[in-house]
Scaffold this motif. Sequence first.
Motif, PDB file in Angstrom:
ATOM      1  N   LEU A 169      -2.962 -84.282  27.807  1.00 48.10           N
ATOM      2  CA  LEU A 169      -1.821 -83.367  27.841  1.00 48.10           C
ATOM      3  C   LEU A 169      -1.698 -82.696  29.206  1.00 48.10           C
ATOM      4  O   LEU A 169      -0.592 -82.575  29.760  1.00 48.10           O
ATOM      5  N   ASP A 190       1.790 -80.605  20.208  1.00 47.82           N
ATOM      6  CA  ASP A 190       1.621 -81.157  21.551  1.00 47.82           C
ATOM      7  C   ASP A 190       2.976 -81.432  22.196  1.00 47.82           C
ATOM      8  O   ASP A 190       3.192 -81.143  23.377  1.00 47.82           O
ATOM      9  N   ILE A 194       4.858 -79.887  25.805  1.00 47.13           N
ATOM     10  CA  ILE A 194       5.182 -80.718  26.962  1.00 47.13           C
ATOM     11  C   ILE A 194       6.681 -80.892  27.184  1.00 47.13           C
ATOM     12  O   ILE A 194       7.167 -80.827  28.312  1.00 47.13           O
TER      13      ILE A 194
END
Length: 301
Positions: A169, A190, A194
């Motif tokens: 990540l 996640d 992002i």
Amino acid sequence: MKLEIKNISKTFDEKMVLNNFSMEIEKGECVGLIGPNGAGKSTLIKIISDIMFPNNGEVLLNGVKVSKLKEEIGYLPQYPNFFHWMTAKETLMFMGQLSGLKKEGLLAAIPEILAKVGLKDDENSKVSIFSGGMKQRLGIAQALLHKPSLLIMDEPVSALDPVGRREVLNLIKEIKKDTTILLSTHILSDAEEICERFIIIKNGIKVEDAPITELLKRNSNNQIQLTITANDLNWLDTVRSLPYVENVEMIGHKVKIKVKSIEKNKNKLLESALMHDVNLTHFEMYSETLEDIFLKLVVQK
């Protein structure tokens, strides 16, 4: 490098996997493609990468068919497949030459790309001793080796442990500063960390396409979440009849209540609870998460 997907359809054994699917990604965007298992995400990614062909529709990069600009695309499959007896350097040399890159250029580029993905000290280590996170970083290195304008990643962290996930990540955060990214994942926390924009797919159909800020704003207005005991469930009948309450949703002992105005009605709701001697163990203004929105769109419909 602008990506345009126009009216893509794909069937397998008469089953419609993608149904007239269209979307666009502008240069510099980091877009999350999310959907339940079987929604068509991996099929779409393989079509964009020119690994699989659609029954109908087309994929364009800056107005040109993707088949003519494959060198502009970097592709990371969910499970990168390497020869375990090769070293990291040998793997990238092999992959690069398969892609048509010259040996001289690769000798200069490989140390640089290994440093970028955090494998500088492992270039002569065999892939067989790599952890899951290291293999995924090597996969990203091979996807970036030819300096693509568009990086496509299919579930890049789903098979990793928490340490490996964090490594990858952090790497993606760095890469997106100068590369357009399309990322398919089902790990929504996640993706939310992002991506700035999300495309939600269900049964091969696009059901949502919006920036994360718009999604959260659109779905989080005027909601209160509270927790009550089993003895106080009858109070919810009273709540539903209140003129300023628009919706009541019960999940276990947690209750989400949508009111017409948070500022005007939150104290009224609290007064009602106190008047009925309700044992409130939790009371807060509630903002929906990406997961809440996702479940609403792909499960509850």
